[in-house]
Scaffold this motif. Structure first.
Motif, PDB file in Angstrom:
ATOM      1  N   LYS A 155       1.305   7.692  17.558  1.00  0.00           N
ATOM      2  CA  LYS A 155      -0.040   7.876  17.894  1.00  0.00           C
ATOM      3  C   LYS A 155      -1.045   8.457  17.702  1.00  0.00           C
ATOM      4  O   LYS A 155      -1.874   9.109  16.863  1.00  0.00           O
ATOM      5  CB  LYS A 155      -0.231   8.128  19.061  1.00  0.00           C
ATOM      6  N   ALA A 156      -0.519  10.015  17.518  1.00  0.00           N
ATOM      7  CA  ALA A 156      -1.468  11.247  17.040  1.00  0.00           C
ATOM      8  C   ALA A 156      -1.210  11.211  14.948  1.00  0.00           C
ATOM      9  O   ALA A 156      -2.415  11.713  14.465  1.00  0.00           O
ATOM     10  CB  ALA A 156      -0.162  12.852  17.118  1.00  0.00           C
ATOM     11  N   ARG A 157      -0.902  10.554  14.544  1.00  0.00           N
ATOM     12  CA  ARG A 157      -0.128  10.510  12.917  1.00  0.00           C
ATOM     13  C   ARG A 157      -1.187   9.009  12.739  1.00  0.00           C
ATOM     14  O   ARG A 157      -2.040   9.185  11.998  1.00  0.00           O
ATOM     15  CB  ARG A 157       0.636   9.988  12.244  1.00  0.00           C
ATOM     16  N   ALA A 158      -1.110   8.226  13.678  1.00  0.00           N
ATOM     17  CA  ALA A 158      -2.312   7.214  13.487  1.00  0.00           C
ATOM     18  C   ALA A 158      -3.940   7.285  13.637  1.00  0.00           C
ATOM     19  O   ALA A 158      -4.686   6.709  12.524  1.00  0.00           O
ATOM     20  CB  ALA A 158      -1.698   6.172  14.793  1.00  0.00           C
ATOM     21  N   ASN A 181       1.032  -0.869   0.419  1.00  0.00           N
ATOM     22  CA  ASN A 181      -0.005   0.048  -0.051  1.00  0.00           C
ATOM     23  C   ASN A 181       0.980   1.245   0.330  1.00  0.00           C
ATOM     24  O   ASN A 181       1.204   1.698   1.318  1.00  0.00           O
ATOM     25  CB  ASN A 181      -1.513   0.142   1.387  1.00  0.00           C
ATOM     26  N   GLN A 182       0.858   2.324  -1.373  1.00  0.00           N
ATOM     27  CA  GLN A 182       1.913   3.040  -1.032  1.00  0.00           C
ATOM     28  C   GLN A 182       1.596   4.384  -0.799  1.00  0.00           C
ATOM     29  O   GLN A 182       2.223   4.711   0.303  1.00  0.00           O
ATOM     30  CB  GLN A 182       1.488   3.321  -2.816  1.00  0.00           C
ATOM     31  N   ASP A 183       0.843   4.514  -0.151  1.00  0.00           N
ATOM     32  CA  ASP A 183      -0.152   5.328   1.240  1.00  0.00           C
ATOM     33  C   ASP A 183       0.525   5.149   1.953  1.00  0.00           C
ATOM     34  O   ASP A 183       1.241   5.751   2.689  1.00  0.00           O
ATOM     35  CB  ASP A 183      -1.584   5.407   0.942  1.00  0.00           C
ATOM     36  N   LEU A 184       0.500   3.972   2.707  1.00  0.00           N
ATOM     37  CA  LEU A 184       1.098   3.777   3.611  1.00  0.00           C
ATOM     38  C   LEU A 184       2.474   3.618   4.008  1.00  0.00           C
ATOM     39  O   LEU A 184       3.602   3.906   4.594  1.00  0.00           O
ATOM     40  CB  LEU A 184       0.940   2.499   4.528  1.00  0.00           C
ATOM     41  N   VAL A 185       2.946   3.128   3.111  1.00  0.00           N
ATOM     42  CA  VAL A 185       4.598   3.190   2.761  1.00  0.00           C
ATOM     43  C   VAL A 185       5.156   4.627   3.045  1.00  0.00           C
ATOM     44  O   VAL A 185       6.046   4.700   3.866  1.00  0.00           O
ATOM     45  CB  VAL A 185       5.335   2.517   1.492  1.00  0.00           C
ATOM     46  N   LEU A 186       5.046   5.383   2.267  1.00  0.00           N
ATOM     47  CA  LEU A 186       4.996   6.902   2.313  1.00  0.00           C
ATOM     48  C   LEU A 186       5.126   7.446   3.697  1.00  0.00           C
ATOM     49  O   LEU A 186       5.659   8.109   4.910  1.00  0.00           O
ATOM     50  CB  LEU A 186       4.390   7.838   1.448  1.00  0.00           C
ATOM     51  N   MET A 199      -9.990   7.374   7.306  1.00  0.00           N
ATOM     52  CA  MET A 199     -10.293   6.376   6.324  1.00  0.00           C
ATOM     53  C   MET A 199     -11.459   6.326   6.389  1.00  0.00           C
ATOM     54  O   MET A 199     -12.402   6.652   6.921  1.00  0.00           O
ATOM     55  CB  MET A 199      -9.664   5.246   7.207  1.00  0.00           C
ATOM     56  N   THR A 200     -12.410   6.020   4.899  1.00  0.00           N
ATOM     57  CA  THR A 200     -13.747   6.017   4.007  1.00  0.00           C
ATOM     58  C   THR A 200     -14.080   4.304   4.955  1.00  0.00           C
ATOM     59  O   THR A 200     -13.276   4.201   4.739  1.00  0.00           O
ATOM     60  CB  THR A 200     -13.886   6.172   2.930  1.00  0.00           C
ATOM     61  N   LYS A 201     -15.397   4.409   4.840  1.00  0.00           N
ATOM     62  CA  LYS A 201     -15.808   2.979   4.911  1.00  0.00           C
ATOM     63  C   LYS A 201     -15.860   1.964   4.344  1.00  0.00           C
ATOM     64  O   LYS A 201     -15.624   1.041   4.309  1.00  0.00           O
ATOM     65  CB  LYS A 201     -17.655   3.366   5.239  1.00  0.00           C
ATOM     66  N   GLU A 202     -15.501   2.983   3.274  1.00  0.00           N
ATOM     67  CA  GLU A 202     -15.376   1.730   1.917  1.00  0.00           C
ATOM     68  C   GLU A 202     -13.523   1.450   2.500  1.00  0.00           C
ATOM     69  O   GLU A 202     -13.430   0.243   1.536  1.00  0.00           O
ATOM     70  CB  GLU A 202     -15.224   2.037   0.625  1.00  0.00           C
ATOM     71  N   GLN A 203     -12.540   2.128   2.750  1.00  0.00           N
ATOM     72  CA  GLN A 203     -11.114   1.298   2.742  1.00  0.00           C
ATOM     73  C   GLN A 203     -11.538   0.552   4.210  1.00  0.00           C
ATOM     74  O   GLN A 203     -10.723  -0.521   3.537  1.00  0.00           O
ATOM     75  CB  GLN A 203     -10.753   2.864   3.204  1.00  0.00           C
ATOM     76  N   PHE A 204     -11.989   0.695   4.913  1.00  0.00           N
ATOM     77  CA  PHE A 204     -12.520   0.016   5.990  1.00  0.00           C
ATOM     78  C   PHE A 204     -13.113  -1.297   5.626  1.00  0.00           C
ATOM     79  O   PHE A 204     -12.082  -2.596   6.137  1.00  0.00           O
ATOM     80  CB  PHE A 204     -13.355   0.087   7.371  1.00  0.00           C
ATOM     81  N   LYS A 205     -13.672  -1.455   4.620  1.00  0.00           N
ATOM     82  CA  LYS A 205     -14.237  -2.480   4.343  1.00  0.00           C
ATOM     83  C   LYS A 205     -13.249  -3.565   3.284  1.00  0.00           C
ATOM     84  O   LYS A 205     -12.932  -4.608   3.474  1.00  0.00           O
ATOM     85  CB  LYS A 205     -15.458  -2.044   3.010  1.00  0.00           C
ATOM     86  N   LYS A 206     -12.389  -2.444   2.348  1.00  0.00           N
ATOM     87  CA  LYS A 206     -11.396  -3.716   1.763  1.00  0.00           C
ATOM     88  C   LYS A 206     -10.034  -3.875   2.147  1.00  0.00           C
ATOM     89  O   LYS A 206      -9.660  -4.927   2.607  1.00  0.00           O
ATOM     90  CB  LYS A 206     -10.683  -1.832   0.947  1.00  0.00           C
ATOM     91  N   MET A 207      -9.727  -3.571   3.671  1.00  0.00           N
ATOM     92  CA  MET A 207      -9.008  -3.532   4.907  1.00  0.00           C
ATOM     93  C   MET A 207      -9.595  -5.016   5.364  1.00  0.00           C
ATOM     94  O   MET A 207      -8.911  -6.034   5.552  1.00  0.00           O
ATOM     95  CB  MET A 207      -8.844  -2.416   5.515  1.00  0.00           C
ATOM     96  N   GLN A 208     -10.445  -4.729   6.014  1.00  0.00           N
ATOM     97  CA  GLN A 208     -11.282  -6.475   6.293  1.00  0.00           C
ATOM     98  C   GLN A 208     -11.196  -7.411   4.997  1.00  0.00           C
ATOM     99  O   GLN A 208     -11.149  -8.971   5.433  1.00  0.00           O
ATOM    100  CB  GLN A 208     -12.987  -6.159   6.358  1.00  0.00           C
ATOM    101  N   GLU A 209     -11.211  -7.227   3.699  1.00  0.00           N
ATOM    102  CA  GLU A 209     -11.755  -8.091   3.411  1.00  0.00           C
ATOM    103  C   GLU A 209      -9.790  -8.094   2.669  1.00  0.00           C
ATOM    104  O   GLU A 209     -10.107  -9.716   2.862  1.00  0.00           O
ATOM    105  CB  GLU A 209     -11.787  -7.658   1.607  1.00  0.00           C
TER     106      GLU A 209
END
Length: 264
Positions: free
Chosen positions: A232-235, A205-210, A242-252
Protein backbone atom coordinates in the motif's frame (compact mmCIF):
# COMPACT_ATOMS: atom_id res chain seq x y z
CA UNK A 1 22.95 -9.30 -31.04
CA UNK A 2 26.19 -8.92 -29.10
CA UNK A 3 28.54 -11.89 -29.48
CA UNK A 4 29.41 -13.92 -26.37
CA UNK A 5 32.69 -13.37 -24.59
CA UNK A 6 33.95 -16.82 -25.54
CA UNK A 7 37.17 -16.62 -23.56
CA UNK A 8 35.23 -16.61 -20.30
CA UNK A 9 33.68 -19.45 -18.33
CA UNK A 10 30.72 -17.15 -17.77
CA UNK A 11 29.28 -16.10 -21.14
CA UNK A 12 27.12 -13.00 -21.47
CA UNK A 13 25.07 -11.94 -24.49
CA UNK A 14 22.63 -9.08 -24.94
CA UNK A 15 19.93 -8.91 -27.60
CA UNK A 16 19.31 -5.20 -27.99
CA UNK A 17 16.25 -5.75 -30.19
CA UNK A 18 14.34 -7.66 -27.52
CA UNK A 19 16.01 -6.43 -24.33
CA UNK A 20 16.75 -10.04 -23.33
CA UNK A 21 20.20 -10.89 -21.94
CA UNK A 22 21.57 -14.40 -21.49
CA UNK A 23 24.14 -15.61 -18.96
CA UNK A 24 25.61 -19.08 -19.52
CA UNK A 25 27.73 -20.97 -17.00
CA UNK A 26 30.20 -22.46 -19.46
CA UNK A 27 32.35 -25.18 -17.95
CA UNK A 28 30.59 -28.26 -19.35
CA UNK A 29 33.45 -30.74 -18.89
CA UNK A 30 33.19 -30.14 -15.13
CA UNK A 31 29.38 -30.07 -15.17
CA UNK A 32 29.62 -26.29 -14.70
CA UNK A 33 31.13 -26.53 -11.22
CA UNK A 34 32.14 -23.11 -9.92
CA UNK A 35 35.60 -21.83 -9.15
CA UNK A 36 36.13 -18.65 -7.14
CA UNK A 37 36.91 -16.66 -10.27
CA UNK A 38 33.74 -17.98 -11.93
CA UNK A 39 31.68 -16.85 -8.94
CA UNK A 40 33.18 -13.37 -9.22
CA UNK A 41 32.48 -13.31 -12.98
CA UNK A 42 28.91 -14.47 -12.45
CA UNK A 43 28.36 -11.79 -9.81
CA UNK A 44 29.79 -9.15 -12.13
CA UNK A 45 27.57 -10.35 -14.99
CA UNK A 46 24.41 -9.80 -12.95
CA UNK A 47 25.64 -6.45 -11.65
CA UNK A 48 26.52 -5.26 -15.15
CA UNK A 49 23.24 -6.38 -16.73
CA UNK A 50 21.23 -4.85 -13.92
CA UNK A 51 22.89 -1.49 -14.60
CA UNK A 52 22.28 -1.74 -18.36
CA UNK A 53 19.09 0.15 -19.24
CA UNK A 54 18.75 -1.77 -22.52
CA UNK A 55 18.32 -5.06 -20.63
CA UNK A 56 14.79 -5.94 -19.54
CA UNK A 57 15.05 -9.64 -18.66
CA UNK A 58 17.91 -12.03 -17.89
CA UNK A 59 17.97 -15.75 -18.73
CA UNK A 60 20.44 -17.92 -16.80
CA UNK A 61 21.45 -21.38 -18.02
CA UNK A 62 24.32 -23.86 -18.06
CA UNK A 63 26.07 -25.36 -21.07
CA UNK A 64 26.24 -29.09 -21.75
CA UNK A 65 24.67 -31.73 -19.50
CA UNK A 66 24.32 -29.69 -16.32
CA UNK A 67 23.03 -26.36 -15.07
CA UNK A 68 25.55 -26.16 -12.23
CA UNK A 69 26.97 -29.01 -10.16
CA UNK A 70 27.98 -26.71 -7.31
CA UNK A 71 31.33 -25.48 -6.12
CA UNK A 72 34.49 -27.06 -7.55
CA UNK A 73 35.49 -29.13 -4.50
CA UNK A 74 39.03 -29.61 -5.80
CA UNK A 75 39.57 -26.01 -4.74
CA UNK A 76 37.12 -25.97 -1.83
CA UNK A 77 39.41 -24.28 0.70
CA UNK A 78 40.24 -21.54 -1.79
CA UNK A 79 36.54 -20.95 -2.37
CA UNK A 80 35.17 -21.20 1.16
CA UNK A 81 38.02 -19.39 2.93
CA UNK A 82 38.57 -16.89 0.16
CA UNK A 83 36.34 -13.97 -0.72
CA UNK A 84 33.07 -15.55 0.41
CA UNK A 85 32.26 -12.49 2.53
CA UNK A 86 32.78 -10.06 -0.34
CA UNK A 87 29.33 -9.09 -1.57
CA UNK A 88 30.74 -7.68 -4.81
CA UNK A 89 31.93 -11.15 -5.86
CA UNK A 90 28.97 -13.07 -4.42
CA UNK A 91 26.65 -14.11 -7.29
CA UNK A 92 23.67 -14.80 -5.03
CA UNK A 93 23.91 -11.37 -3.38
CA UNK A 94 24.05 -9.79 -6.83
CA UNK A 95 21.07 -11.87 -7.99
CA UNK A 96 19.10 -10.75 -4.94
CA UNK A 97 19.99 -7.13 -5.69
CA UNK A 98 19.19 -7.43 -9.39
CA UNK A 99 16.09 -5.40 -10.26
CA UNK A 100 15.57 -7.19 -13.59
CA UNK A 101 13.53 -10.44 -13.70
CA UNK A 102 15.77 -13.53 -13.85
CA UNK A 103 14.57 -16.68 -15.60
CA UNK A 104 16.41 -19.90 -14.77
CA UNK A 105 16.59 -22.42 -17.63
CA UNK A 106 17.59 -25.59 -15.79
CA UNK A 107 18.76 -28.78 -17.46
CA UNK A 108 20.67 -31.70 -15.98
CA UNK A 109 21.85 -31.14 -12.43
CA UNK A 110 21.39 -28.17 -10.09
CA UNK A 111 23.45 -29.34 -7.13
CA UNK A 112 24.03 -27.57 -3.80
CA UNK A 113 25.39 -24.14 -4.85
CA UNK A 114 23.71 -24.72 -8.22
CA UNK A 115 20.44 -25.44 -6.38
CA UNK A 116 20.87 -22.20 -4.41
CA UNK A 117 21.51 -20.20 -7.57
CA UNK A 118 18.40 -21.74 -9.18
CA UNK A 119 16.25 -20.77 -6.18
CA UNK A 120 17.36 -17.16 -6.61
CA UNK A 121 15.82 -17.00 -10.07
CA UNK A 122 12.39 -15.36 -10.27
CA UNK A 123 10.95 -17.94 -12.68
CA UNK A 124 12.26 -21.45 -13.36
CA UNK A 125 11.83 -23.55 -16.50
CA UNK A 126 13.22 -27.08 -16.21
CA UNK A 127 14.00 -29.66 -18.84
CA UNK A 128 12.67 -33.17 -18.35
CA UNK A 129 15.25 -35.17 -16.42
CA UNK A 130 16.54 -32.17 -14.46
CA UNK A 131 17.37 -32.84 -10.82
CA UNK A 132 17.77 -30.52 -7.83
CA UNK A 133 20.05 -31.89 -5.10
CA UNK A 134 21.26 -30.48 -1.77
CA UNK A 135 24.51 -32.24 -0.82
CA UNK A 136 25.67 -29.87 1.93
CA UNK A 137 25.17 -32.54 4.61
CA UNK A 138 26.84 -35.24 2.52
CA UNK A 139 30.09 -33.34 2.01
CA UNK A 140 30.23 -31.35 5.23
CA UNK A 141 29.60 -27.96 3.62
CA UNK A 142 27.65 -25.34 5.55
CA UNK A 143 25.06 -23.53 3.38
CA UNK A 144 25.68 -19.82 2.93
CA UNK A 145 23.64 -18.89 -0.14
CA UNK A 146 20.22 -19.30 1.46
CA UNK A 147 19.25 -22.92 0.82
CA UNK A 148 18.64 -23.74 4.50
CA UNK A 149 16.16 -20.86 4.77
CA UNK A 150 14.61 -20.42 1.33
CA UNK A 151 13.81 -24.04 0.55
CA UNK A 152 11.83 -24.53 3.77
CA UNK A 153 9.78 -21.43 3.04
CA UNK A 154 9.02 -22.63 -0.48
CA UNK A 155 8.27 -26.34 0.04
CA UNK A 156 7.63 -26.44 3.79
CA UNK A 157 9.99 -27.32 6.64
CA UNK A 158 9.21 -31.06 6.76
CA UNK A 159 9.95 -31.71 3.11
CA UNK A 160 12.94 -29.35 3.18
CA UNK A 161 14.47 -31.22 6.12
CA UNK A 162 14.09 -34.49 4.22
CA UNK A 163 15.63 -33.06 1.04
CA UNK A 164 18.59 -31.46 2.81
CA UNK A 165 19.36 -33.97 5.57
CA UNK A 166 19.16 -37.01 3.30
CA UNK A 167 20.54 -35.35 0.13
CA UNK A 168 17.52 -36.73 -1.71
CA UNK A 169 17.28 -35.57 -5.36
CA UNK A 170 14.14 -33.74 -6.44
CA UNK A 171 13.10 -34.39 -10.02
CA UNK A 172 11.77 -31.60 -12.20
CA UNK A 173 8.30 -33.12 -11.82
CA UNK A 174 8.56 -33.13 -8.02
CA UNK A 175 9.90 -29.57 -8.05
CA UNK A 176 6.94 -28.44 -10.14
CA UNK A 177 4.49 -30.04 -7.69
CA UNK A 178 6.33 -28.44 -4.77
CA UNK A 179 5.98 -25.05 -6.38
CA UNK A 180 9.41 -23.80 -7.42
CA UNK A 181 9.46 -24.92 -11.05
CA UNK A 182 7.04 -23.08 -13.33
CA UNK A 183 7.27 -25.28 -16.43
CA UNK A 184 8.75 -28.63 -17.49
CA UNK A 185 9.64 -28.98 -21.16
CA UNK A 186 11.61 -31.24 -23.47
CA UNK A 187 15.33 -30.46 -23.43
CA UNK A 188 15.26 -29.03 -26.96
CA UNK A 189 12.43 -26.69 -25.96
CA UNK A 190 14.10 -25.29 -22.84
CA UNK A 191 15.48 -22.09 -24.30
CA UNK A 192 12.42 -21.64 -26.50
CA UNK A 193 10.17 -21.59 -23.43
CA UNK A 194 12.54 -19.35 -21.47
CA UNK A 195 12.64 -16.90 -24.39
CA UNK A 196 8.84 -17.00 -24.67
CA UNK A 197 8.45 -16.01 -21.03
CA UNK A 198 11.17 -13.36 -21.33
CA UNK A 199 9.47 -11.78 -24.34
CA UNK A 200 6.14 -11.69 -22.49
CA UNK A 201 7.83 -9.79 -19.66
CA UNK A 202 9.79 -7.50 -21.99
CA UNK A 203 6.68 -6.19 -23.76
CA UNK A 204 5.10 -4.93 -20.53
CA UNK A 205 5.52 -1.60 -18.72
CA UNK A 206 9.13 -1.92 -17.59
CA UNK A 207 8.90 0.56 -14.75
CA UNK A 208 6.08 -1.43 -13.19
CA UNK A 209 7.77 -4.78 -13.94
CA UNK A 210 10.75 -3.69 -11.85
CA UNK A 211 8.58 -2.30 -9.07
CA UNK A 212 6.34 -5.39 -9.08
CA UNK A 213 9.26 -7.79 -8.77
CA UNK A 214 10.63 -5.67 -5.94
CA UNK A 215 7.42 -5.55 -3.92
CA UNK A 216 6.87 -9.32 -4.30
CA UNK A 217 10.40 -10.20 -3.24
CA UNK A 218 10.59 -7.63 -0.45
CA UNK A 219 7.16 -8.63 0.84
CA UNK A 220 8.20 -12.28 1.09
CA UNK A 221 10.66 -11.28 3.81
CA UNK A 222 7.85 -9.89 5.98
CA UNK A 223 4.77 -11.20 7.72
CA UNK A 224 1.53 -10.75 5.76
CA UNK A 225 0.37 -7.66 7.63
CA UNK A 226 3.63 -5.82 7.11
CA UNK A 227 3.81 -7.00 3.49
CA UNK A 228 0.33 -5.61 2.77
CA UNK A 229 1.34 -2.33 4.37
CA UNK A 230 4.48 -2.28 2.20
CA UNK A 231 2.41 -2.77 -0.95
CA UNK A 232 0.00 0.00 0.00
CA UNK A 233 2.79 2.44 0.84
CA UNK A 234 4.57 1.80 -2.46
CA UNK A 235 1.28 2.05 -4.38
CA UNK A 236 0.53 5.44 -2.84
CA UNK A 237 4.05 6.63 -3.68
CA UNK A 238 3.72 5.33 -7.25
CA UNK A 239 0.37 7.01 -7.93
CA UNK A 240 1.45 10.23 -6.23
CA UNK A 241 4.33 10.42 -8.67
CA UNK A 242 2.25 9.84 -11.80
CA UNK A 243 1.64 12.80 -14.11
CA UNK A 244 -1.66 13.70 -15.77
CA UNK A 245 -0.15 12.51 -19.04
CA UNK A 246 0.59 9.08 -17.56
CA UNK A 247 -2.97 8.76 -16.25
CA UNK A 248 -4.24 9.76 -19.69
CA UNK A 249 -2.14 7.09 -21.40
CA UNK A 250 -3.38 4.49 -18.92
CA UNK A 251 -7.01 5.44 -19.67
CA UNK A 252 -6.37 5.36 -23.41
CA UNK A 253 -4.82 1.91 -23.16
CA UNK A 254 -7.75 0.55 -21.13
CA UNK A 255 -10.26 2.12 -23.55
CA UNK A 256 -8.40 0.63 -26.51
CA UNK A 257 -8.35 -2.81 -24.92
CA UNK A 258 -12.08 -2.67 -24.19
CA UNK A 259 -12.71 -1.71 -27.81
CA UNK A 260 -10.62 -4.61 -29.10
CA UNK A 261 -12.37 -7.08 -26.81
CA UNK A 262 -15.82 -5.90 -27.94
CA UNK A 263 -14.91 -6.76 -31.54
CA UNK A 264 -14.07 -10.38 -30.72
Amino acid sequence: MEKPQSENLILVTRDTTTGIAHITINRPKSLNSLTRSMMASLAQAFKSLDADDSVKVIILSGSGRSFCSGVDLTAAEDVFKGDVKDEETDPVVQMERCKKPIIGAISGFAVTAGFEIALNCDIIVAAKGAKFIDTHARFGIFPSWGLSQKLSRIIGPYKAREVSLTATPLTAEQAEKLGFVNYIVEANELMVKAQEIAKSIAKNNQDLVLKYKSVINDGLKLNLGDALALEKARAHKYYAGMTKEQFKKMQEFIAGRSSRQSKL
